[in-house]
Design an enzyme around this catalytic site. Sequence first.
Site, PDB file in Angstrom:
ATOM      1  N   PHE A  89       0.857  -1.180   0.000  1.00 19.19           N
ATOM      2  CA  PHE A  89       0.000   0.000   0.000  1.00 19.19           C
ATOM      3  C   PHE A  89       0.893   1.230   0.000  1.00 19.19           C
ATOM      4  O   PHE A  89       1.543   1.541   0.997  1.00 19.19           O
ATOM      5  CB  PHE A  89      -0.949   0.054   1.197  1.00 19.19           C
ATOM      6  CG  PHE A  89      -1.866   1.243   1.136  1.00 19.19           C
ATOM      7  CD1 PHE A  89      -3.026   1.190   0.366  1.00 19.19           C
ATOM      8  CD2 PHE A  89      -1.569   2.419   1.791  1.00 19.19           C
ATOM      9  CE1 PHE A  89      -3.866   2.288   0.264  1.00 19.19           C
ATOM     10  CE2 PHE A  89      -2.398   3.530   1.697  1.00 19.19           C
ATOM     11  CZ  PHE A  89      -3.548   3.461   0.934  1.00 19.19           C
ATOM     12  N   ASP A 105       9.554   3.067   1.689  1.00 20.77           N
ATOM     13  CA  ASP A 105       8.344   3.836   1.964  1.00 20.77           C
ATOM     14  C   ASP A 105       8.081   3.764   3.467  1.00 20.77           C
ATOM     15  O   ASP A 105       7.526   2.790   3.976  1.00 20.77           O
ATOM     16  CB  ASP A 105       7.163   3.274   1.181  1.00 20.77           C
ATOM     17  CG  ASP A 105       5.866   4.045   1.434  1.00 20.77           C
ATOM     18  OD1 ASP A 105       5.840   4.878   2.368  1.00 20.77           O
ATOM     19  OD2 ASP A 105       4.882   3.804   0.716  1.00 20.77           O
ATOM     20  N   LYS A 121       2.970  11.616   6.902  1.00 14.41           N
ATOM     21  CA  LYS A 121       2.181  11.446   8.119  1.00 14.41           C
ATOM     22  C   LYS A 121       2.783  12.168   9.321  1.00 14.41           C
ATOM     23  O   LYS A 121       2.617  13.363   9.495  1.00 14.41           O
ATOM     24  CB  LYS A 121       1.951   9.962   8.396  1.00 14.41           C
ATOM     25  CG  LYS A 121       1.106   9.269   7.309  1.00 14.41           C
ATOM     26  CD  LYS A 121       0.679   7.896   7.720  1.00 14.41           C
ATOM     27  CE  LYS A 121      -0.066   7.159   6.608  1.00 14.41           C
ATOM     28  NZ  LYS A 121      -1.339   7.777   6.210  1.00 14.41           N
TER      29      LYS A 121
END
Length: 426
Positions: free
Chosen positions: A146, A233, A274
Amino acid sequence: MSVLEKLSSKDAIALEEEFGAHNYHPLPVVLNRGEGVFVWDVEGKKYYDFLSAYSAVNQGHCHPKIVNAMVQQAQTLTLTSRAFYNDMLGRFEKYASETFGFDKFLPMNTGAEAVETAIKICRKWAYEKKGVPENKAEIVVCENNFHGRTTTIISFSNDPVARKNFGPYPEGFIKIEYDNLSALEQALKTNKNVAGFLVEPIQGEAGVFVPSEGYLLKAKELCKKYNVLFIADEVQTGIARTGKLLATCGNCSCPDRHCSGTPEVKPDILILGKALSGGAYPISGVLANDVIMEVIRPGSHGSTFGGNPVAAAVGIAALEVVKEEGLAENAHQLGELFREELNKFIPTCSIVKSVRGKGLLNAILINDTEESSTAWDICLALRDNGLLAKPTHGNIIRFAPPLVMNRQQLLDCVDIITKTLEEFDK
């Protein structure tokens, strides 16, 4: 309707249902205040937040240092675009680069934007540095990944909900099994045009899958062997979530005892988002050394809001909080305690099969099928008992509280979780 008019939960949900696109399926709770590890709904009920906005709120809700940095900068200068310099961006770039041990930082806004940026950098590097023929570069990715929901990213997703009816899909990606070094070497060995290997150190959205010990290190070694960029990531796993500054251990800021003797795994390209903002403002970015980042030149990439003064001020404050409050070490210690307590409980309860994770990124596997509603029903019961979490992939519940949580609060949450699970074991 005035924006200051008080709404009930029912009214707020009805407004979203009528006027909002239905691209999410939220847990039915309407929040209007947050502080530290807690959030409150519009009726005033208090909850432990055990999702942290998918790890964006690692520093806790409305951290005063981060909020103050945002307010002060917003009252001074908010946006210049990149047509001009501003007096905050260079400071942020320097602080981020030095914090994570890279030469350059390229700021963007969202995690998906940062992933797209990394893909562009990787491909351009392949053409200009590695000598891959133009338009032939390929990037190896993992199944069940994801990385976001742009059309490029969903082209290499195997989630049918994310992919269906959004094609045609861009090409240039090779999918292999996660945590499979043989599959990675085969892909690198047989495809001379591979530019990079894009991987999540822990697959969070897939259900908090932690790879085998040494997987990331050996993957990095294979990338070096075949002259391929190792792209991590860390949008969800970075910024202390897993008990280290980064899950890949690159430039780890935690005490050595937390690194289990594993040598440093430093990505060639690091993707962050984030918690880079503490949940206060959309900030993401890509880090790399000069030999890679120098392929980006004026006009080759950009963003009107990327690197704006407010983001820069917030980003610096967010990273300072992580260091000053020892959040990586706290995540390590509380994560160990959480799994220890859950593992004591699991043998006594048939409704949950196992707990897995690292630091304060954890998940429990519910003893039912992905198609069942059991995990969702458990999350509704957890809500009723004062704790907010959400399922992923049907029968998995992810637990990721703010890293400012203390030991007693964690034990309170373990008590809520175990008592709720017992209700479903009758």
